[in-house]
Design a protein around this motif. Structure first.
Motif, PDB file in Angstrom:
ATOM      1  N   MET A 120       6.458   8.340  62.267  1.00 33.59           N
ATOM      2  CA  MET A 120       5.436   8.329  63.313  1.00 33.59           C
ATOM      3  C   MET A 120       5.689   7.234  64.335  1.00 33.59           C
ATOM      4  O   MET A 120       5.375   7.393  65.514  1.00 33.59           O
ATOM      5  N   ASP A 121       6.251   6.111  63.888  1.00 30.46           N
ATOM      6  CA  ASP A 121       6.456   4.959  64.772  1.00 30.46           C
ATOM      7  C   ASP A 121       7.893   4.972  65.293  1.00 30.46           C
ATOM      8  O   ASP A 121       8.840   4.680  64.559  1.00 30.46           O
ATOM      9  N   LYS A 122       8.054   5.297  66.571  1.00 29.60           N
ATOM     10  CA  LYS A 122       9.392   5.463  67.130  1.00 29.60           C
ATOM     11  C   LYS A 122      10.212   4.179  67.064  1.00 29.60           C
ATOM     12  O   LYS A 122      11.440   4.223  66.936  1.00 29.60           O
TER      13      LYS A 122
ATOM     14  N   ASP B  71       1.067  10.240  59.909  1.00 33.75           N
ATOM     15  CA  ASP B  71       1.578   8.870  59.863  1.00 33.75           C
ATOM     16  C   ASP B  71       1.489   8.216  58.491  1.00 33.75           C
ATOM     17  O   ASP B  71       1.611   6.999  58.375  1.00 33.75           O
TER      18      ASP B  71
ATOM     19  N   PRO C  34      -1.291  10.224  64.856  1.00 32.58           N
ATOM     20  CA  PRO C  34      -1.932   9.257  63.951  1.00 32.58           C
ATOM     21  C   PRO C  34      -3.066   9.883  63.142  1.00 32.58           C
ATOM     22  O   PRO C  34      -3.660  10.876  63.545  1.00 32.58           O
TER      23      PRO C  34
ATOM     24  N   ARG D  34       3.412   5.900  68.785  1.00 24.82           N
ATOM     25  CA  ARG D  34       2.883   6.709  67.683  1.00 24.82           C
ATOM     26  C   ARG D  34       2.086   7.899  68.209  1.00 24.82           C
ATOM     27  O   ARG D  34       0.966   8.155  67.794  1.00 24.82           O
TER      28      ARG D  34
ATOM     29  N   ASP E 102      -1.661   4.651  72.904  1.00 21.95           N
ATOM     30  CA  ASP E 102      -1.216   3.749  71.836  1.00 21.95           C
ATOM     31  C   ASP E 102      -0.919   2.378  72.448  1.00 21.95           C
ATOM     32  O   ASP E 102      -0.153   2.297  73.421  1.00 21.95           O
TER      33      ASP E 102
END
Length: 363
Positions: free
Chosen positions: A138-140, A112, A108, A189, A216
């Motif tokens: 970045m956000d799975k 991201d 992050p 993230r 996170d």
């Protein structure tokens, strides 16, 4: 006149130290006959400083991780009255015009889309994916949703938000348990395997979720697959602007590690990185095809590393994509390309050239 490259590293994420190690390798690879290089560190508190051009300081020594020095005067990035992108000291003096940024940032506030948005705002060309692809990569959870929409083979997973955990804990645990055990709890993230746990039964599930939430508040929990092979493939923009796939590589974890965790990656040499992966030609070709499809699914630019599971029956599951993979000397991404004859300095030069050709702005 030489192209001036700002290599930006460190940052506020838990991957600060790994970013420093990656940056050290990039600094070492940039040809000083071609580029003027400005190393720009971001401290863990978020201050931007000009660092020494000393790659040897940015290495892991005896288990000690490097960090950006916090005792330097802060600098800012912006435009001067002539419209040039410049670094400026707190006294107002200009430290130099920047032609292109090479953000070697992981996690992050760097990988991201946030720093990419800053570059777009000031009109500075930069290496790697743009705002949208960086945020999606970045956000799975969002990444896997995009893979599914693109028709890519994704394994079962659940997203657990902060609100889910605070207001609907029991329902969330029941939903997660339907995935079966073992499963993997991951910060949505974060990278470098930080905060990831392999959970074999319900007894340890809550503790592992709480451990991941340190990194996170948003989590992705994935069904575990036993007896699979962990294989990676790199994507790199070629000189003609077309994404190409690298040789595939396999991670073989040794010793007491149940998966490729942070210690196995960086500290105790507990994994064999096999390049090329010993797979049949048809499987390699399919992995390369899927890697480029995944890259395009998130609108990737510049580079990516795509991670897969190859099952015993030959089926393939895509796990995730990294828009700024590890760039350390032992990282998979440069090793896969080296096997194909593209050296580390050539990878770096290709990425800088691609950034300059693309420029900033809508494209």
């Amino acid at each position: 006149m030489k192209t001036r490259v700002a290599v930006i590293f460190g940052g506020r994420s838990s991957e600060h130290a790994i970013s420093c190690v990656s940056a050290g390798a990039v600094l070492r690879a940039l040809d000083r006959d071609v580029y003027d290089v400005i190393p720009v560190g971001i401290t863990e508190a978020g201050h931007w400083v000009v660092e020494d051009d000393d790659p040897e300081r940015l290495v892991i020594r005896d288990g000690e991780m490097p960090h950006v020095r916090a005792d330097r005067d802060p600098v800012t990035l912006g435009r001067d009255v002539e419209g040039r992108v410049v670094l400026t000291s707190i006294t107002g003096s200009t430290l130099g015009v920047i032609d292109v940024a090479f953000p070697v940032l992981h996690g992050p506030w760097g990988e991201d889309g946030t720093i990419q948005g800053l570059f777009e705002t000031v009109g500075l060309p930069y290496v790697g994916s743009g705002v949208f692809a960086s945020a999606a990569g970045m956000d799975k959870g969002h990444m896997k949703a995009m893979f599914r929409i693109a028709g890519l083979p994704v394994g079962p997973y659940e997203v657990v938000t902060n609100r889910d955990w605070i207001t609907e804990r029991e329902a969330t645990l029941a939903r997660v348990a339907e995935l079966g055990f073992p499963l993997f709890v991951k910060p949505a993230r974060a990278g470098s395997s930080l905060g990831i746990s392999k959970v074999r039964d319900e007894a340890t599930l809550v503790a592992c979720i709480e451990q991941a939430r340190v990194h996170d508040p948003r989590l992705v929990i994935e069904a575990g697959f036993e007896g699979v092979r962990e294989v990676e493939c790199g994507v790199l923009i070629d000189v003609d602007g077309i994404p190409r796939a690298s040789a595939c590589a396999e991670i073989v974890v040794k010793g007491s590690h149940e998966f490729y965790d942070f210690e196995a990656k960086y500290l105790d040499d507990s994994a064999d990185l096999v390049v090329p992966a010993q797979l049949d030609a048809d499987t390699v070709a399919e992995l390369q095809r899927l890697a480029i499809l995944a890259f395009d699914a998130v609108a990737g630019e510049g580079l990516a590393r795509v991670d897969f599971f190859v099952c015993a029956d030959g089926s393939i599951i895509i796990n995730e994509l990294n828009t700024m993979p590890g760039f350390t000397p032992i990282s998979m991404f440069p090793r896969m390309w080296a096997h194909g004859g593209v050296t580390y300095p050539e990878v770096v030069q290709r990425l800088v050239n691609d950034a300059l050709v693309r420029g900033a702005g809508l494209r």
